[in-house]
Design an enzyme around this catalytic site. Sequence first.
Site, PDB file in Angstrom:
ATOM      1  NE  ARG A  47      -5.896  -3.765   5.281  1.00 45.21           N
ATOM      2  CZ  ARG A  47      -6.494  -4.712   6.041  1.00 45.21           C
ATOM      3  NH1 ARG A  47      -7.128  -4.396   7.140  1.00 45.21           N
ATOM      4  NH2 ARG A  47      -6.450  -5.979   5.669  1.00 45.21           N
ATOM      5  CE1 TYR A 101      -8.353  21.448  -0.665  1.00 39.22           C
ATOM      6  CE2 TYR A 101      -9.683  19.514  -0.203  1.00 39.22           C
ATOM      7  CZ  TYR A 101      -8.676  20.130  -0.915  1.00 39.22           C
ATOM      8  OH  TYR A 101      -8.000  19.439  -1.876  1.00 39.22           O
ATOM      9  CG  ASP A 174      -9.010  21.321   7.490  1.00 38.80           C
ATOM     10  OD1 ASP A 174      -7.799  21.477   7.751  1.00 38.80           O
ATOM     11  OD2 ASP A 174      -9.419  20.880   6.411  1.00 38.80           O
ATOM     12  CE  LYS A 199      -2.836  20.486   0.651  1.00 37.47           C
ATOM     13  NZ  LYS A 199      -4.186  20.784   1.081  1.00 37.47           N
TER      14      LYS A 199
END
Length: 376
Positions: A47, A101, A174, A199
């Site tokens: 992590r 978005y 973004d 994406k």
Amino acid sequence: MRLETKAIHAGRSIDPSTSAVTMPIHLSSTYERAGDGSYPNEYIYSRINNPNRRALEDCLTSLEEGFDTVTFGSGMAAISSLIESLPADKPRRVVMPDDMYHGIRSLLTDTDIGTNYDAVFVDMTDLTKVEEAINAAPTGLVWMESPSNPQLKVTDIQAVAKLASDAGAYSVVDNTWATPVLQKPLSLGADFSLHSVTKYIGGHSDLLLGAVIAKTDSPMLARLKAAQQAKGAVPSPFDCWLALRGVQTLPLRMATHCSNASAIADFLKQHPNVEAVHYPGLPEHPGHQVAAKQMSSFGGMLSFQVKGGQEAAMAVTAKAKLFIRATSLGGTHSLIEHRASLEGVHAVAPDNLLRVSVGIEHVEDLKEDLLQALEG
Ligand SMILES: *Cc1c(COP(=O)(O)O)cnc(C)c1O
């Protein structure tokens, strides 16, 4: 090195234990300490960090020409972590685009972020309105998305980043739709560039991952890294490995996404059943000049409005054979989507709007499919 070379080499190394050319997937959740208590290979616990994540982060830093990258388990985890990393001495006011978005609207209406932050929406294509919105009250963060989802609005990144920094606010773009191949927000003055790696960077619709690339070291970056490690919304080693595999062909894929989208925009524009086409590569698009200034090409995303309203638009998607009826974008295959019905209660998209992620199939096959779908 140029971008095409960095996409293949940045962040990668030959595996020292086996000389493997392709990086192994390090699934181990934990790493052994030396007898003296030190960590011989810097890794402690997966992590906190792991080799696949580090390699991907270094590659993205190089592509965006930034200082460092912090990755998350999805684009939305990156977005929420970034907003929550606004340092305590900054106002909890975020100026956001009116077209962006839709997941961010859900974040604001349905989660703690909406309770704890004051979001103001503005038409980012109008710099006077942006300046008014930023200066109407002390602002901590200015959010940009360009081109925007789903209406392909174009924001002048350099101008808005300057307005933000003049007001003492951080700025973020973004950059999911443009990718670092077409647009470099950090070079245009933004503090952060953000991606849904899901994406174009992943590129094959087979992973979920988010990334924030910082232009410089800052208190906000330190908090973002702490958020990654302590809140733990981290990507898996396998997803990092897939993303690093996908990114190698990003420049090649983007070239075809762009040329196919441009040809399809021209084709749709001439079709009698199409009311409007939104693609920044079209000279008549209101954001064309700004896009031409800040992007090296106009991207693989477009949207169009069908004459006859929602029913007519839905009928086009029903008749599509090659275009897949699905949300998301940036994969090798073309997708078509009725946006308003997906966005639900938060929808700002017109009801006859179809969003298209233009894939890298042969463009004539794509045009033929749209032709038969539009004429039925
Ligand atoms: C998909 C997308 C997101 C959200 O990313 P996930 O990986 O789905 O969480 C954010 N911004 C844009 C522009 C997107 O297209």
